[in-house]
Design an enzyme around this catalytic site. Sequence first.
Site, PDB file in Angstrom:
ATOM      1  N   ASP A 385       0.832  -1.200   0.000  1.00 11.00           N
ATOM      2  CA  ASP A 385       0.000   0.000   0.000  1.00 11.00           C
ATOM      3  C   ASP A 385       0.869   1.255   0.000  1.00 11.00           C
ATOM      4  O   ASP A 385       1.759   1.408   0.847  1.00 11.00           O
ATOM      5  CB  ASP A 385      -0.903  -0.028   1.241  1.00 11.00           C
ATOM      6  CG  ASP A 385      -1.929   1.078   1.256  1.00 11.00           C
ATOM      7  OD1 ASP A 385      -2.856   1.016   0.438  1.00 11.00           O
ATOM      8  OD2 ASP A 385      -1.795   1.994   2.091  1.00 11.00           O
ATOM      9  N   GLU A 414       1.442  -0.636  -5.197  1.00 16.00           N
ATOM     10  CA  GLU A 414       0.236   0.166  -5.395  1.00 16.00           C
ATOM     11  C   GLU A 414       0.674   1.622  -5.308  1.00 16.00           C
ATOM     12  O   GLU A 414       0.679   2.219  -4.234  1.00 16.00           O
ATOM     13  CB  GLU A 414      -0.819  -0.170  -4.325  1.00 16.00           C
ATOM     14  CG  GLU A 414      -2.141   0.531  -4.528  1.00 16.00           C
ATOM     15  CD  GLU A 414      -2.365   1.712  -3.579  1.00 16.00           C
ATOM     16  OE1 GLU A 414      -3.410   2.375  -3.691  1.00 16.00           O
ATOM     17  OE2 GLU A 414      -1.497   1.969  -2.718  1.00 16.00           O
TER      18      GLU A 414
END
Length: 663
Positions: A385, A414
Amino acid sequence: MTIDARIRPGTRRRVVIANLAPQVDAGRFPVKRCVGDVVAVEADVFIDGHDALRARLLSRAQGARAWREAEMRPLGNDRWRAEFVVDALGAFEYTVMAWPDALATWLADLVRWQTAGDVAQSVAHGARIAASIAKRARGNDARALAAWGKALADEATDAFARRERALDTAMHALAAPYADRSLAVVHTPPLLVRSDPALARFSTWYELFPRSAGDGRRHGTFDDCVSLLPSIKSMGFDVLYLPPIHPIGRTRRKGRNNALAAAPGDPGSPWAIGAPDGGHRAIHAALGTAEDFRRLVEAARAMDIEVALDIAFQCSPDHPYVREHPSWFRHRDDGSIQFAENPPKKYEDIYPFDFESPDASALWNELLGVVRHWIGEGVRVFRVDNPHTKPFRFWEWLIANVRRDHPDTIFLAEAFTRPKVMHALAKLGFGQSYTYFTWRNTKAELTEYFGELAHDASREYFRPNVWPNTPDILPASLRDGTRAAFAVRLVLAATLAANYGIYGPSFELMDNRASGIGEEYADSEKYEIRAWPRERADSLGPLVARVNSIRHAHRALQQDWTLEFFDTDNAELLCYAKTARDPDDAIVVVVNLDPAHVQSGFVTLGLAALGLADDAPFEVRDLLQPATYTWRGARNFVKLDPAVAPAHVFAVRAARPATGART
């Protein structure tokens, strides 16, 4: 003018090796391949004057003592090429060695001479070369080469007869392994290639919130996820990606639709990690136990599905780290800890780490320990993330340390951020990267962007993973979109890229309700447990399964580098192809980018790229809506009604006599 101090007067090493490829940032970072891939290496190799050269590609697993060698072949204009195979996981080294080839230089001169005297002198010179080679040889080779040299030196034999003996190609082949390499030059330092699992090049991801895996009347569990595995497998997915599975904090917990205050019973965001009962190594009690998680991982792997876990290095205010290591966080002037922001978004329920903390070394080692913990639980794939909000050197260090012991791990970045930042993360070790596909909609945008991903030099390190939607992003292409809009984005994602994913039931059930704030979903699953009617009659699940079945059946769609776009005379029709040569496989895709209207027009195929003759008939077999047509030549007509099928996915082959019909 500065003199290079490394050059010594009288050096006899004359060969130049330059522009070695592939390489990334002059060898600072490795290029990427997968196990079994062929690495094609090229270099400029030349020498002053007219001496012939030999060049060899050297390759080995990093740390091995011996090099494997492959003869390089000239391509013209002093460019040379050879290949080697990465046959295991991990890092490999490769470089180029070249030297003046006395034997080839002599033979090139020998054929030029016409008079007996010139031929005799040249053959005598060759005899000395053969004798020198024989001294380096062993056994029968040495004896045969010595005899060859003596025959060339025998002045009692006619010079032209000796020249014929000198031109014996069998003797040249026998001599080749024993060439004089005393003047060889080796390109230094060697370059690196990182060999990843095949899943890094070709994967199909399905994102699922475990807490919504039940019937919606209760909190879902890992066992519920196990019960969904057959359905996920039947749709053709090989990666099941789970958002964070850890305890969720209560302090400043977000409510439904990102409300600043949670109502009783609101489960909070899984990315607000940590509570009194544990942090990044703990499991949310409502999901199950560590044993339950291991059972899910094992059940998935038995179906050839890898469980990917979200790595989100941030904490809720209730995380044990906040109490035990307050120095790991950035503090405001009033002594409070700064919550996370990604302007214009604010995350009051999350504290970011301070990687500039005086105690940063302990922080880095603890986070490495987190990844190693989940590897110990069976996880080999991680979706990371917001990696662009942490130091680049941290990721380079962490991934290198993980891969040293576990070269089968894959990290997906990401990172919806600036292009150069995305590319920097890929160079540092991330095996796959999110892309801008989510916001590329027009023919011009898709052609330009995917042309870059397939053919730019960045393909050596940047592996795209494209997503039509994510829990954070309901893009304009899907917002209030029709079934056809979802189908269009599915076909584009699955055929333009070898790695793609969808956000779970939301996509196949065509969830298109926007919150009205940015690209957020209404009733976002990030903040509540959703009940998904997975067996709904109009689900896109069957289409997803069909598309994924096509991907798994055709090697052409399992890589990115052969993508070619073809002209159409309609701006709403996008045509492209992918090919594979082992075995021969050609896929042509035509997509109607307008999900609301029928579109038609002519496509102009690149026949050479498809291995087709200029004016011979060929068959195109539609794999989405079973039908076979016979086309001839480059220019052919298509018509796509999005209410029926928004795309053709054609398998192409040379036509058999008298079959099919024109479309």
